[in-house]
Write a protein that holds these residues in place. Structure first.
Motif, mmCIF file in Angstrom:
data_model
loop_
_atom_site.group_PDB
_atom_site.id
_atom_site.type_symbol
_atom_site.label_atom_id
_atom_site.label_comp_id
_atom_site.label_asym_id
_atom_site.label_seq_id
_atom_site.Cartn_x
_atom_site.Cartn_y
_atom_site.Cartn_z
ATOM 1 N N THR A 8 15.459 -29.204 34.898
ATOM 2 C CA THR A 8 15.856 -28.603 33.626
ATOM 3 C C THR A 8 16.052 -29.653 32.534
ATOM 4 O OG1 THR A 8 18.193 -28.699 34.237
ATOM 5 C CG2 THR A 8 16.999 -26.664 34.766
ATOM 6 N N HIS A 28 19.442 -13.873 31.781
ATOM 7 C CA HIS A 28 18.378 -14.704 32.355
ATOM 8 C C HIS A 28 18.219 -15.967 31.518
ATOM 9 C CE1 HIS A 28 16.295 -10.860 34.067
ATOM 10 N NE2 HIS A 28 17.456 -11.127 34.639
ATOM 11 N N THR A 30 15.648 -19.363 31.332
ATOM 12 C CA THR A 30 14.368 -19.882 31.804
ATOM 13 C C THR A 30 14.122 -21.267 31.218
ATOM 14 O OG1 THR A 30 13.480 -17.628 31.849
ATOM 15 C CG2 THR A 30 11.880 -19.427 31.919
ATOM 16 N N ILE A 43 11.841 -23.142 36.057
ATOM 17 C CA ILE A 43 13.075 -22.768 36.747
ATOM 18 C C ILE A 43 13.661 -21.571 36.012
ATOM 19 C CG2 ILE A 43 15.402 -23.538 37.381
ATOM 20 C CD1 ILE A 43 14.217 -26.423 37.454
ATOM 21 N N TRP A 44 14.149 -20.610 36.772
ATOM 22 C CA TRP A 44 14.709 -19.380 36.215
ATOM 23 C C TRP A 44 16.039 -19.112 36.883
ATOM 24 C CZ3 TRP A 44 15.928 -14.723 38.613
ATOM 25 C CH2 TRP A 44 16.050 -13.594 37.795
ATOM 26 N N GLN A 45 16.976 -18.580 36.113
ATOM 27 C CA GLN A 45 18.296 -18.262 36.645
ATOM 28 C C GLN A 45 18.744 -16.911 36.111
ATOM 29 O OE1 GLN A 45 21.440 -21.342 36.971
ATOM 30 N NE2 GLN A 45 22.428 -20.161 35.352
ATOM 31 N N HIS A 64 16.879 -21.740 45.045
ATOM 32 C CA HIS A 64 17.749 -22.911 45.226
ATOM 33 C C HIS A 64 19.165 -22.492 45.603
ATOM 34 C CE1 HIS A 64 15.031 -26.052 43.925
ATOM 35 N NE2 HIS A 64 14.560 -25.165 43.074
ATOM 36 N N THR A 101 24.940 -15.530 41.158
ATOM 37 C CA THR A 101 24.008 -16.208 40.250
ATOM 38 C C THR A 101 22.919 -16.920 41.033
ATOM 39 O OG1 THR A 101 25.658 -16.435 38.505
ATOM 40 C CG2 THR A 101 23.797 -17.951 38.439
ATOM 41 N N ARG A 103 19.273 -19.077 41.189
ATOM 42 C CA ARG A 103 18.365 -20.010 40.524
ATOM 43 C C ARG A 103 17.159 -20.209 41.419
ATOM 44 N NH1 ARG A 103 19.645 -25.557 37.313
ATOM 45 N NH2 ARG A 103 20.820 -24.029 36.111
ATOM 46 N N LYS A 104 15.980 -20.115 40.801
ATOM 47 C CA LYS A 104 14.734 -20.230 41.564
ATOM 48 C C LYS A 104 13.717 -21.060 40.790
ATOM 49 C CE LYS A 104 12.478 -16.212 39.534
ATOM 50 N NZ LYS A 104 11.752 -14.988 39.703
#
Length: 111
Positions: A8, A28, A30, A43-45, A64, A101, A103-104
């Protein structure tokens, strides 16, 4: 760069809310590293909540941290958490239900 770490750092995040929320108030975030002719990765959360989604794209996911259940309209339920990897293919529709939450990393291919 031809090789780049997926992080990030140095990427301005984009924040949004899903359109079809069914529970809670998920947010979201991103960090999109690459956007090249229909190929996206980053990365997205998401914070906890649930929303309806329909996939026209192909997406690879590696989680993650956090937990979610993908509830397919076909009745399938797929729980995902830290270390899990999966592919969502065009045509999948259902509900993303994030309980913690999540994160991926993602790679998306638009066809």
């Amino acid at each position: 760069m031809l090789i780049e770490s997926l992080t990030t750092e140095g990427i301005t995040p984009e924040t949004s809310r899903p359109e079809h929320v069914v529970e809670g108030d998920p947010v979201h975030t991103t960090w999109n590293l690459d956007d090249d002719r229909g190929l996206f990765c980053g990365i997205w959360q998401s914070t906890p909540g649930a929303w309806r989604a329909t996939y026209a794209e192909w997406e690879y996911i590696h989680v993650h941290h956090g937990h979610a259940v993908l509830e397919g309209d076909d009745g399938t339920r797929t729980a995902i958490g830290p270390g899990d990897s999966l592919v969502l293919r065009p045509g999948w529709s259902g509900i993303w239900r994030v309980s913690e939450t999540l994160r991926k990393d993602y790679v998306i291919l638009l066809r």
